[in-house]
Design an enzyme around this catalytic site. Sequence first.
Site, PDB file in Angstrom:
ATOM      1  N   GLY A 277     -45.750  48.728  24.922  1.00 32.75           N
ATOM      2  CA  GLY A 277     -46.977  47.995  25.965  1.00 32.75           C
ATOM      3  C   GLY A 277     -47.822  47.931  25.225  1.00 32.75           C
ATOM      4  O   GLY A 277     -48.163  47.718  23.970  1.00 32.75           O
TER       5      GLY A 277
ATOM      6  N   ALA B 238     -36.095  51.019  16.985  1.00 33.62           N
ATOM      7  CA  ALA B 238     -35.727  50.280  18.335  1.00 33.62           C
ATOM      8  C   ALA B 238     -35.924  50.908  20.350  1.00 33.62           C
ATOM      9  O   ALA B 238     -36.074  53.016  19.919  1.00 33.62           O
ATOM     10  CB  ALA B 238     -33.946  50.252  17.993  1.00 33.62           C
TER      11      ALA B 238
ATOM     12  N   LEU C   3     -39.872  48.782  13.167  1.00 33.76           N
ATOM     13  CA  LEU C   3     -38.293  48.683  13.033  1.00 33.76           C
ATOM     14  C   LEU C   3     -37.613  50.228  14.418  1.00 33.76           C
ATOM     15  O   LEU C   3     -36.229  50.165  13.962  1.00 33.76           O
ATOM     16  CB  LEU C   3     -37.744  48.668  11.721  1.00 33.76           C
ATOM     17  CG  LEU C   3     -37.551  46.591  11.390  1.00 33.76           C
ATOM     18  CD1 LEU C   3     -36.562  47.132  10.097  1.00 33.76           C
ATOM     19  CD2 LEU C   3     -37.378  46.102  12.255  1.00 33.76           C
TER      20      LEU C   3
ATOM     21  N   GLU D 262     -60.620  44.077  14.636  1.00 35.13           N
ATOM     22  CA  GLU D 262     -59.858  45.641  14.258  1.00 35.13           C
ATOM     23  C   GLU D 262     -58.199  45.696  14.100  1.00 35.13           C
ATOM     24  O   GLU D 262     -58.158  44.843  15.102  1.00 35.13           O
ATOM     25  CB  GLU D 262     -60.766  46.464  15.745  1.00 35.13           C
ATOM     26  CG  GLU D 262     -60.206  45.897  17.109  1.00 35.13           C
ATOM     27  CD  GLU D 262     -58.902  46.263  17.646  1.00 35.13           C
ATOM     28  OE1 GLU D 262     -58.277  47.340  17.080  1.00 35.13           O
ATOM     29  OE2 GLU D 262     -58.291  45.602  18.531  1.00 35.13           O
ATOM     30  N   PHE D 263     -58.150  46.799  13.884  1.00 36.80           N
ATOM     31  CA  PHE D 263     -56.222  47.320  13.516  1.00 36.80           C
ATOM     32  C   PHE D 263     -55.818  48.076  13.990  1.00 36.80           C
ATOM     33  O   PHE D 263     -55.077  49.118  13.483  1.00 36.80           O
ATOM     34  CB  PHE D 263     -55.439  46.827  12.377  1.00 36.80           C
ATOM     35  CG  PHE D 263     -55.876  45.155  12.294  1.00 36.80           C
ATOM     36  CD1 PHE D 263     -55.594  43.677  12.392  1.00 36.80           C
ATOM     37  CD2 PHE D 263     -56.978  44.891  11.212  1.00 36.80           C
ATOM     38  CE1 PHE D 263     -55.674  43.276  11.546  1.00 36.80           C
ATOM     39  CE2 PHE D 263     -57.889  43.698   9.994  1.00 36.80           C
ATOM     40  CZ  PHE D 263     -57.195  42.829  10.765  1.00 36.80           C
ATOM     41  N   LEU D 264     -57.239  48.977  15.559  1.00 30.30           N
ATOM     42  CA  LEU D 264     -56.602  50.363  15.844  1.00 30.30           C
ATOM     43  C   LEU D 264     -55.584  50.599  16.254  1.00 30.30           C
ATOM     44  O   LEU D 264     -54.843  49.898  16.622  1.00 30.30           O
ATOM     45  CB  LEU D 264     -57.809  51.121  16.358  1.00 30.30           C
ATOM     46  CG  LEU D 264     -59.312  50.400  15.264  1.00 30.30           C
ATOM     47  CD1 LEU D 264     -61.096  51.121  15.967  1.00 30.30           C
ATOM     48  CD2 LEU D 264     -59.118  51.377  14.427  1.00 30.30           C
TER      49      LEU D 264
ATOM     50  N   LYS E 191     -56.164  38.480  13.385  1.00 25.86           N
ATOM     51  CA  LYS E 191     -55.712  38.894  14.145  1.00 25.86           C
ATOM     52  C   LYS E 191     -54.836  39.192  15.257  1.00 25.86           C
ATOM     53  O   LYS E 191     -53.655  40.035  15.490  1.00 25.86           O
ATOM     54  CB  LYS E 191     -57.515  39.643  14.775  1.00 25.86           C
ATOM     55  CG  LYS E 191     -56.674  40.756  16.274  1.00 25.86           C
ATOM     56  CD  LYS E 191     -56.633  41.572  15.841  1.00 25.86           C
ATOM     57  CE  LYS E 191     -56.200  42.705  16.824  1.00 25.86           C
ATOM     58  NZ  LYS E 191     -56.595  43.638  17.430  1.00 25.86           N
TER      59      LYS E 191
ATOM     60  N   CYS F  75     -52.638  46.339  23.690  1.00 29.80           N
ATOM     61  CA  CYS F  75     -53.372  44.753  22.617  1.00 29.80           C
ATOM     62  C   CYS F  75     -51.548  43.780  22.687  1.00 29.80           C
ATOM     63  O   CYS F  75     -51.827  42.317  22.844  1.00 29.80           O
ATOM     64  CB  CYS F  75     -53.496  45.212  21.040  1.00 29.80           C
ATOM     65  SG  CYS F  75     -54.310  45.889  20.711  1.00 29.80           S
TER      66      CYS F  75
END
Length: 440
Positions: A257, A252, A250, A151-153, A204, A260
């Site tokens: 946190g 800053a 990008l 998953e890329f949630l 992943k 993942c």
Amino acid sequence: MKIAVIGTGYVGLVTGVALSEIGHTVTCIDVDPEKVKTLSQGTPTIYEPGLEELMKKNMAAQRLSFTSIHKEGLDGADVVYIAVGTPKRTDGSANLDYVEQAAKDIAENITEDTIVVIKSTVPVGTNFHIKKVINAHTHNGVQVKIASNPEFLREGSAVKDTFHGDRIVIGAEDPETADVLAEVNKPFDMPILKTDISSAEMIKYASNAFLATKISFINEIANICDTLGANVENVARGMGYDHRIGPDFLKAGIGYGGSCFPKDTNALVQLAGNHHHEFNLLKSVIEVNNKQQVILLDKILDRFGGNLRGKRVAVLGLAFKPFTDDLRESPALVMIPELVKADANVIAYDPIAVENARKQIKENIDYTINLEAALRGSDFALILTDWPDVKEIDLEKYKQLLREPVVFDGRNCYPLDAVKQAHLEYYSIGRPNQTSELIS
Ligand code: UDX
């Protein structure tokens, strides 16, 4: 199709709800009966915009149900998703105990050949291991095929990401299994990449490690800008125009946190190390991030002569990012103890994460869900999460409510021009400070 999803955390619950929304009949299984009871009433156990509506809708249509009894959920399932947690062990590696338990539960309860899909983020090679565990425990010659479907949630936009993501990755052991899963996912209408299992597992980790690298890179550039008097926002904008670099990730700030990036970067370093590869680049990314989470502490201590005795600090934001109540690896968890160590009195504001914070922050501090109450009478403000109400606050409020208009901004929430105009004393990340000498 009839689908079972094991685990109702962020990934499992969102996956189960989304699969029901595209027409499948889904049973979500969780070992915690209390959680199942709450979910069965149509109440999500996590905060995720849009989730409750979809849950209620699909439960009413009888496409979505919850149970703590494995047999009930697994009986007759065409596809079973494993979406349980893989928390970080003390050595940084991924703890696979919950995945192994799910595998045994599947083996003991399925009655026909099934496809098992691992959604949990697991080290390369885990899928094959899990297949062996399942096939060793099944009865009556029942066999499973295994597949990796990472998953890329993003938390806070998990529902949106599920329906409008960039790709679906399916790592299967044979083309037939891949075809079945492509069919399951077809209604999401996204590019589907079919690949081998090990590559899917690595996609992943590599994706998260790369995104974390982008963030640590721009944070290092920000810290150099800080010393040289450049503005990291202008630098990032200039870099982002180059399509080989791209403008995203990008921004800053005080570091990444969440559940993942910290976990997966550590797990990849560990995995590489287990195979005699020192992943030095990623080790630096992690080190940069650890320092970045407390980067504003020196500026604060410098400003107040080394200690904060008798100072009241309004900490704005506790969650690791906006639109979530999640505090995992949040900068607040390291900054607040440091402020307390420096003798500050802390009042922490967050619109939704206060309850979670109370459980996780040991220090004796005050909490509020009212932004203005946090500022009123405090000596300075420290922004840790870029919540919309913090970003959109009338800057005059800082002057009206704080004892002195001093703001430390870990998320670069305000344009420098606006800050100048409001005559705030303002310290942000990788942008010139607006100090008291400049505004007087
Ligand atoms: C991330 C990945 O984006 C997602 O694909 C994966 O499946 C899970 O991990 P998430 O942790 O929910 O998602 O949040 P994300 O929005 O990616 O932000 C992660 C952290 O990076 C946050 O602390 C955020 O504040 C920080 N960040 C992000 C930056 O500091 N700068 C940026 O430019 C982007």
